[in-house]
Design a protein around this motif. Structure first.
Motif, short mmCIF file in Angstrom:
data_model
loop_
_atom_site.label_atom_id
_atom_site.label_comp_id
_atom_site.label_asym_id
_atom_site.label_seq_id
_atom_site.Cartn_x
_atom_site.Cartn_y
_atom_site.Cartn_z
N GLU A 23 -30.91 -11.74 -9.57
CA GLU A 23 -31.90 -10.65 -9.59
C GLU A 23 -33.15 -11.08 -10.34
O GLU A 23 -34.28 -10.84 -9.89
CB GLU A 23 -31.30 -9.42 -10.25
CG GLU A 23 -30.26 -8.68 -9.42
CD GLU A 23 -30.89 -7.86 -8.30
OE1 GLU A 23 -32.12 -7.63 -8.32
OE2 GLU A 23 -30.16 -7.47 -7.38
N LEU A 24 -32.98 -11.71 -11.49
CA LEU A 24 -34.13 -12.10 -12.30
C LEU A 24 -34.93 -13.21 -11.63
O LEU A 24 -36.17 -13.19 -11.65
CB LEU A 24 -33.67 -12.53 -13.69
CG LEU A 24 -33.10 -11.41 -14.58
CD1 LEU A 24 -32.46 -12.00 -15.84
CD2 LEU A 24 -34.18 -10.40 -14.94
N ARG A 25 -34.25 -14.16 -11.03
CA ARG A 25 -34.96 -15.23 -10.34
C ARG A 25 -35.74 -14.69 -9.14
O ARG A 25 -36.84 -15.17 -8.84
CB ARG A 25 -33.97 -16.32 -9.89
CG ARG A 25 -33.43 -17.15 -11.06
CD ARG A 25 -32.68 -18.38 -10.58
NE ARG A 25 -32.11 -19.13 -11.68
CZ ARG A 25 -32.78 -19.99 -12.44
NH1 ARG A 25 -34.06 -20.19 -12.24
NH2 ARG A 25 -32.16 -20.64 -13.43
N SER A 26 -35.18 -13.68 -8.48
CA SER A 26 -35.89 -13.11 -7.34
C SER A 26 -37.17 -12.41 -7.77
O SER A 26 -38.07 -12.19 -6.94
CB SER A 26 -34.98 -12.11 -6.61
OG SER A 26 -34.83 -10.91 -7.34
N ARG A 27 -37.27 -12.09 -9.04
CA ARG A 27 -38.46 -11.44 -9.59
C ARG A 27 -39.41 -12.46 -10.23
O ARG A 27 -40.38 -12.07 -10.89
CB ARG A 27 -38.04 -10.40 -10.62
CG ARG A 27 -37.16 -9.29 -10.02
CD ARG A 27 -36.37 -8.56 -11.11
NE ARG A 27 -35.37 -7.67 -10.53
CZ ARG A 27 -35.42 -6.35 -10.55
NH1 ARG A 27 -36.44 -5.76 -11.14
NH2 ARG A 27 -34.47 -5.62 -10.01
N GLY A 28 -39.09 -13.75 -10.09
CA GLY A 28 -39.99 -14.79 -10.55
C GLY A 28 -39.71 -15.34 -11.93
O GLY A 28 -40.50 -16.14 -12.45
N HIS A 29 -38.60 -14.95 -12.54
CA HIS A 29 -38.28 -15.41 -13.90
C HIS A 29 -37.38 -16.64 -13.87
O HIS A 29 -36.70 -16.93 -12.88
CB HIS A 29 -37.58 -14.28 -14.67
CG HIS A 29 -38.38 -13.03 -14.76
ND1 HIS A 29 -39.52 -12.94 -15.54
CD2 HIS A 29 -38.23 -11.80 -14.17
CE1 HIS A 29 -40.03 -11.71 -15.43
NE2 HIS A 29 -39.28 -11.02 -14.61
N ASP A 30 -37.37 -17.34 -14.99
CA ASP A 30 -36.43 -18.45 -15.19
C ASP A 30 -35.22 -17.91 -15.94
O ASP A 30 -35.31 -16.91 -16.68
CB ASP A 30 -37.11 -19.56 -16.00
CG ASP A 30 -36.33 -20.86 -15.98
OD1 ASP A 30 -35.35 -20.98 -15.21
OD2 ASP A 30 -36.69 -21.77 -16.75
N VAL A 31 -34.07 -18.56 -15.75
CA VAL A 31 -32.83 -18.11 -16.37
C VAL A 31 -32.05 -19.31 -16.87
O VAL A 31 -31.94 -20.33 -16.18
CB VAL A 31 -31.96 -17.30 -15.38
CG1 VAL A 31 -30.63 -16.91 -16.03
CG2 VAL A 31 -32.69 -16.06 -14.88
N VAL A 32 -31.49 -19.18 -18.08
CA VAL A 32 -30.56 -20.16 -18.64
C VAL A 32 -29.30 -19.40 -19.02
O VAL A 32 -29.36 -18.43 -19.78
CB VAL A 32 -31.16 -20.84 -19.89
CG1 VAL A 32 -30.15 -21.81 -20.50
CG2 VAL A 32 -32.46 -21.55 -19.56
N ALA A 33 -28.16 -19.82 -18.46
CA ALA A 33 -26.89 -19.13 -18.74
C ALA A 33 -25.81 -20.17 -18.97
O ALA A 33 -24.95 -20.42 -18.11
CB ALA A 33 -26.52 -18.20 -17.59
N PRO A 34 -25.81 -20.81 -20.14
CA PRO A 34 -24.88 -21.93 -20.38
C PRO A 34 -23.45 -21.47 -20.62
O PRO A 34 -23.19 -20.32 -21.02
CB PRO A 34 -25.46 -22.56 -21.65
CG PRO A 34 -26.10 -21.42 -22.38
CD PRO A 34 -26.67 -20.54 -21.30
N ASP A 35 -22.51 -22.38 -20.38
CA ASP A 35 -21.14 -22.19 -20.83
C ASP A 35 -21.09 -22.59 -22.30
O ASP A 35 -21.47 -23.72 -22.65
CB ASP A 35 -20.17 -23.09 -20.06
CG ASP A 35 -20.06 -22.73 -18.59
OD1 ASP A 35 -20.53 -21.65 -18.20
OD2 ASP A 35 -19.51 -23.55 -17.83
N LEU A 36 -20.62 -21.70 -23.16
CA LEU A 36 -20.42 -22.09 -24.55
C LEU A 36 -19.17 -22.95 -24.67
O LEU A 36 -18.27 -22.86 -23.82
CB LEU A 36 -20.30 -20.84 -25.43
CG LEU A 36 -21.51 -19.90 -25.44
CD1 LEU A 36 -21.33 -18.83 -26.51
CD2 LEU A 36 -22.81 -20.66 -25.67
N PRO A 37 -19.07 -23.78 -25.71
CA PRO A 37 -17.90 -24.65 -25.83
C PRO A 37 -16.60 -23.84 -25.83
O PRO A 37 -16.43 -22.91 -26.63
CB PRO A 37 -18.12 -25.34 -27.19
CG PRO A 37 -19.60 -25.30 -27.39
CD PRO A 37 -20.05 -24.01 -26.78
N GLY A 38 -15.71 -24.15 -24.93
CA GLY A 38 -14.43 -23.47 -24.84
C GLY A 38 -13.28 -24.44 -25.00
O GLY A 38 -13.46 -25.66 -24.90
#
Length: 229
Positions: A23-38
């Motif tokens: 949704e955010l990318r479709s609105r022109g934004h950048d996104v970072v959603a990393p996996d935290l160390p598990g």
């Protein structure tokens, strides 16, 4: 354009945010959603924050968002990077020096769950995750989320004091889920006022709005970014 830094909660991975990311990318934004160390019992909150900071790199115009247990990491990131706004989504608001493992007793969580469960017939705090976490998430999507569950957070992160001396000097927002069966809404209304001295914004969702109401959540987050611009 903003860069949304999306931090997942306990037992989860960055995939949790994939619908909001779209949704955010479709609105022109950048996104970072990393996996935290598990699956690493020695990992600390600092190392969770390190992983996020590394993933962000040199991106600017940051909106840092922490879901649930991710609220222990999000302020650490906001303390280290130039952040426009810090957002907690059903987030466990930490206090300086408070170990995550102590948060439950310190906040009166158990009593709040028991009170809400008495009102809703045991839905709140139910041991079945499809009742307590994913009751408003499409079943197939909920099953996919369950398939990604892993050992996070670590024991080391649970017993270590939250390292900041004070909340970061960053505009802070809180998204409260009015149908949350894990964190009762009244419990969070009280805690948000006590610990952040703000009033929460509310979304009609269970504990996982990024899966159940991604468009509505993206609109809320984009609105916060616009306010901070």
């Amino acid at each position: 354009m903003s860069t949304f830094v999306l931090i997942h909660g306990g037992g989860d991975v960055g995939w949790y945010w994939h619908l909001v990311e779209a949704e955010l990318r479709s609105r022109g934004h950048d996104v970072v959603a990393p996996d935290l160390p598990g699956d690493d019992e020695s990992a600390t909150l600092k190392e969770y924050a390190d992983a996020v900071v590394e993933a962000v790199g040199d991106r600017k115009d940051l909106v840092v968002v922490g879901q649930s247990f991710g609220a222990f990491t999000a302020p650490l990131v906001a303390d280290r990077l130039p952040v426009d706004v810090l957002v907690l989504v059903a987030g466990m608001i930490p206090s300086p020096g408070e170990a995550p493992g102590d948060w439950w007793a310190n906040t009166g969580y158990r009593g709040a769950v028991q009170e809400q469960a008495a009102r809703d017939g045991g839905l709140t705090g139910n041991e079945d995750p499809y009742v307590s976490f994913y009751h408003d998430v499409p079943r197939e999507l909920a099953e996919e989320a369950m398939s990604k569950e892993r050992a996070h957070p670590s024991q080391a992160s649970m017993v270590s004091p939250w390292p900041l001396d004070a909340w970061p000097n960053v505009p802070t927002k809180f998204v409260l889920c009015t149908e949350d069966r894990f964190f009762p809404p009244d419990f969070f209304r009280r805690l948000v006022a006590e610990r952040l001295s703000i009033t929460a914004d509310e979304i009609a969702s269970g504990h996982c709005p990024a899966l159940s109401h991604p468009r509505e959540l993206a609109e809320i987050l984009e609105g916060y970014a616009a306010e901070a611009a």
